[in-house]
Design a protein around this motif. Structure first.
Motif, PDB file in Angstrom:
ATOM      1  N   GLN A 277       0.859  -1.170   0.000  1.00 20.10           N
ATOM      2  CA  GLN A 277       0.000   0.000   0.000  1.00 20.10           C
ATOM      3  C   GLN A 277       0.904   1.232   0.000  1.00 20.10           C
ATOM      4  OE1 GLN A 277      -3.321  -0.049  -0.207  1.00 20.10           O
ATOM      5  NE2 GLN A 277      -3.543  -2.264  -0.025  1.00 20.10           N
ATOM      6  N   TRP A 278       0.676   2.143  -0.924  1.00 24.08           N
ATOM      7  CA  TRP A 278       1.538   3.320  -1.092  1.00 24.08           C
ATOM      8  C   TRP A 278       0.818   4.569  -0.609  1.00 24.08           C
ATOM      9  CZ3 TRP A 278       0.941   7.409  -4.855  1.00 24.08           C
ATOM     10  CH2 TRP A 278       2.042   8.277  -4.933  1.00 24.08           C
ATOM     11  N   PHE A 279       1.478   5.299   0.296  1.00 19.71           N
ATOM     12  CA  PHE A 279       0.996   6.595   0.751  1.00 19.71           C
ATOM     13  C   PHE A 279       1.910   7.656   0.146  1.00 19.71           C
ATOM     14  CE2 PHE A 279      -0.355   3.550   3.875  1.00 19.71           C
ATOM     15  CZ  PHE A 279      -1.595   3.980   4.309  1.00 19.71           C
ATOM     16  N   GLY A 280       1.342   8.565  -0.630  1.00 17.89           N
ATOM     17  CA  GLY A 280       2.151   9.541  -1.342  1.00 17.89           C
ATOM     18  C   GLY A 280       2.333  10.864  -0.647  1.00 17.89           C
ATOM     19  N   GLY A 281       1.965  10.990   0.640  1.00 19.88           N
ATOM     20  CA  GLY A 281       2.102  12.258   1.336  1.00 19.88           C
ATOM     21  C   GLY A 281       0.956  13.211   1.065  1.00 19.88           C
ATOM     22  N   HIS A 282      -0.096  12.707   0.385  1.00 17.46           N
ATOM     23  CA  HIS A 282      -1.227  13.567   0.025  1.00 17.46           C
ATOM     24  C   HIS A 282      -2.292  13.592   1.110  1.00 17.46           C
ATOM     25  CE1 HIS A 282      -3.081   9.712  -0.765  1.00 17.46           C
ATOM     26  NE2 HIS A 282      -2.051   9.431  -1.534  1.00 17.46           N
ATOM     27  N   GLY A 283      -2.167  12.756   2.132  1.00 18.42           N
ATOM     28  CA  GLY A 283      -3.107  12.743   3.227  1.00 18.42           C
ATOM     29  C   GLY A 283      -4.368  11.946   2.959  1.00 18.42           C
ATOM     30  N   GLY A 284      -4.493  11.323   1.804  1.00 24.34           N
ATOM     31  CA  GLY A 284      -5.677  10.556   1.467  1.00 24.34           C
ATOM     32  C   GLY A 284      -5.470   9.069   1.670  1.00 24.34           C
ATOM     33  N   ALA A 285      -6.347   8.299   1.048  1.00 24.61           N
ATOM     34  CA  ALA A 285      -6.279   6.850   1.173  1.00 24.61           C
ATOM     35  C   ALA A 285      -5.055   6.310   0.440  1.00 24.61           C
ATOM     36  CB  ALA A 285      -7.551   6.228   0.595  1.00 24.61           C
ATOM     37  N   PRO A 286      -4.580   5.134   0.856  1.00 25.78           N
ATOM     38  CA  PRO A 286      -3.438   4.543   0.151  1.00 25.78           C
ATOM     39  C   PRO A 286      -3.849   4.004  -1.207  1.00 25.78           C
ATOM     40  CG  PRO A 286      -4.280   3.009   1.776  1.00 25.78           C
ATOM     41  CD  PRO A 286      -5.030   4.302   1.985  1.00 25.78           C
ATOM     42  N   PHE A 287      -2.845   3.804  -2.062  1.00 26.66           N
ATOM     43  CA  PHE A 287      -3.083   3.237  -3.375  1.00 26.66           C
ATOM     44  C   PHE A 287      -2.219   1.995  -3.562  1.00 26.66           C
ATOM     45  CE2 PHE A 287      -4.250   7.658  -3.652  1.00 26.66           C
ATOM     46  CZ  PHE A 287      -5.430   7.627  -4.369  1.00 26.66           C
ATOM     47  N   ARG A 288      -2.597   1.164  -4.545  1.00 30.65           N
ATOM     48  CA  ARG A 288      -1.885  -0.097  -4.788  1.00 30.65           C
ATOM     49  C   ARG A 288      -0.606   0.172  -5.555  1.00 30.65           C
ATOM     50  NH1 ARG A 288      -7.015  -0.031  -2.777  1.00 30.65           N
ATOM     51  NH2 ARG A 288      -7.691  -2.114  -2.170  1.00 30.65           N
ATOM     52  N   TYR A 289       0.474  -0.363  -5.025  1.00 27.72           N
ATOM     53  CA  TYR A 289       1.807  -0.171  -5.589  1.00 27.72           C
ATOM     54  C   TYR A 289       2.395  -1.528  -5.937  1.00 27.72           C
ATOM     55  CZ  TYR A 289       6.905   0.583  -5.312  1.00 27.72           C
ATOM     56  OH  TYR A 289       8.246   0.587  -5.557  1.00 27.72           O
ATOM     57  N   VAL A 290       2.886  -1.689  -7.158  1.00 32.85           N
ATOM     58  CA  VAL A 290       3.524  -2.938  -7.594  1.00 32.85           C
ATOM     59  C   VAL A 290       4.909  -2.618  -8.133  1.00 32.85           C
ATOM     60  CG1 VAL A 290       3.468  -4.853  -9.229  1.00 32.85           C
ATOM     61  CG2 VAL A 290       1.374  -4.160  -8.081  1.00 32.85           C
ATOM     62  N   TRP A 291       5.863  -3.410  -7.734  1.00 30.09           N
ATOM     63  CA  TRP A 291       7.281  -3.239  -8.062  1.00 30.09           C
ATOM     64  C   TRP A 291       7.803  -4.568  -8.567  1.00 30.09           C
ATOM     65  CZ3 TRP A 291      10.916  -6.104  -5.301  1.00 30.09           C
ATOM     66  CH2 TRP A 291      12.258  -5.680  -5.352  1.00 30.09           C
ATOM     67  N   VAL A 292       8.461  -4.563  -9.717  1.00 32.67           N
ATOM     68  CA  VAL A 292       9.064  -5.770 -10.282  1.00 32.67           C
ATOM     69  C   VAL A 292      10.520  -5.462 -10.594  1.00 32.67           C
ATOM     70  CG1 VAL A 292       8.868  -7.576 -12.029  1.00 32.67           C
ATOM     71  CG2 VAL A 292       6.836  -6.304 -11.361  1.00 32.67           C
TER      72      VAL A 292
END
Length: 282
Positions: free
Chosen positions: A223-238
């Motif tokens: 789960q990625w939090f971008g410092g925007h203060g909102g809900a987290p988003f899905r982050y995928v790294w390969v």
């Protein structure tokens, strides 16, 4: 865990996916964005009651575990290619993706589109990342940051999809393997991380893969939090290692509720970089 897959024009990954991140993009920030880049985000927007603990002055990373992904039968022996700094920079510039490689809707990020610094990002015992010196054995790196616009500039951290690709070439296969496995070990040791770029990853999960023709492959999600203060988003790294080169693709798709779209985009991006690396290091 290990899953055996095949590679052709694209990596083929089936079934359930457990994934995560080692924080291997510029300054430890997957998308090169910092709170200071966005005039719309205040210092109080982080939803935590206390600031994270300071990074350890001399973090100790445990020895990465030996996995089937690093010693499996699919691993191939590559003779190290002796490269000048200029040759290494040309190589990574060729391998890292440009917006058109991701798709027709992608454009360069307005700030920090390209990053070539060899800063070494270390994950402390407190699971907070800090820059300490330069990456041992690294000759050159190129990270490029792109996004799909939705009417807002990417520096607001509110665009629909953020993506990055990076290629780093090392003086030797041993140096590339050590750096990559250290990052994977950090992801497993610290499933929740505070990144250098004022971003945060929670619930990191990493899956080791064995892919025919590629020395080492890992897929991760969080789960990625971008410092925007909102809900987290899905982050995928390969990420993959091909001889003395380490390649990474990362995606946040803010419309994706299942990781599926981000996963598919990251895998396709990595497959393109692997093919280019194989041509460059022949």
């Amino acid at each position: 865990m290990m899953r055996v897959v095949a590679v052709g024009t694209a990596l083929v990954l089936g079934g359930a996916l457990l994934v995560g991140c080692s924080g291997g993009s510029s300054h430890g920030s997957p998308f090169g964005l910092k709170r200071s880049d966005s005039p719309t985000v205040s210092a109080s927007s982080r939803q935590t009651s206390e600031p994270p603990p300071p990074p350890s002055p001399d973090p100790v990373t445990p020895a990465p575990p030996v996995t089937s992904a690093s010693v499996g039968a699919s691993a191939t022996a590559h003779a190290d290619v002796v490269l000048t700094a200029a040759q290494a920079q040309t190589l990574v510039g060729t391998v890292a993706l440009v917006p058109a490689d991701w798709g027709p809707n992608y454009v360069p990020q307005e700030k920090n589109y390209e990053y070539t610094g060899l800063d070494r990002v270390v994950t402390g015992t407190d699971c907070k990342q800090v820059v300490q010196g330069t990456v041992p054995g690294a000759l050159a790196t190129m990270a490029r940051y792109v996004y799909i616009p939705d009417g807002k500039p990417s520096v607001d951290n509110l665009s629909k999809t953020l993506a990055t690709s990076s290629a780093t070439v090392y003086s030797s296969t041993a140096a590339a393997r050590t750096d990559m496995q250290t990052g994977v070990a950090d992801g497993r040791r610290c499933p929740d991380q505070v990144l250098v770029g004022d971003e945060q990853l929670n619930g990191i999960q990493i899956l080791d893969l064995t892919v025919q023709g590629i020395d080492e492959v890992h897929v991760a999600r969080a789960q990625w939090f971008g410092g925007h203060g909102g809900a987290p988003f899905r982050y995928v790294w390969v990420t993959a290692r091909q001889g003395q080169a380490v390649l990474t693709a990362a995606v946040v798709d803010r419309g994706d509720k299942t990781f599926e779209s981000a996963k598919n985009q990251a895998i396709d991006a990595l497959a393109k970089m692997v093919a280019r690396t194989q041509l460059q290091l022949r």
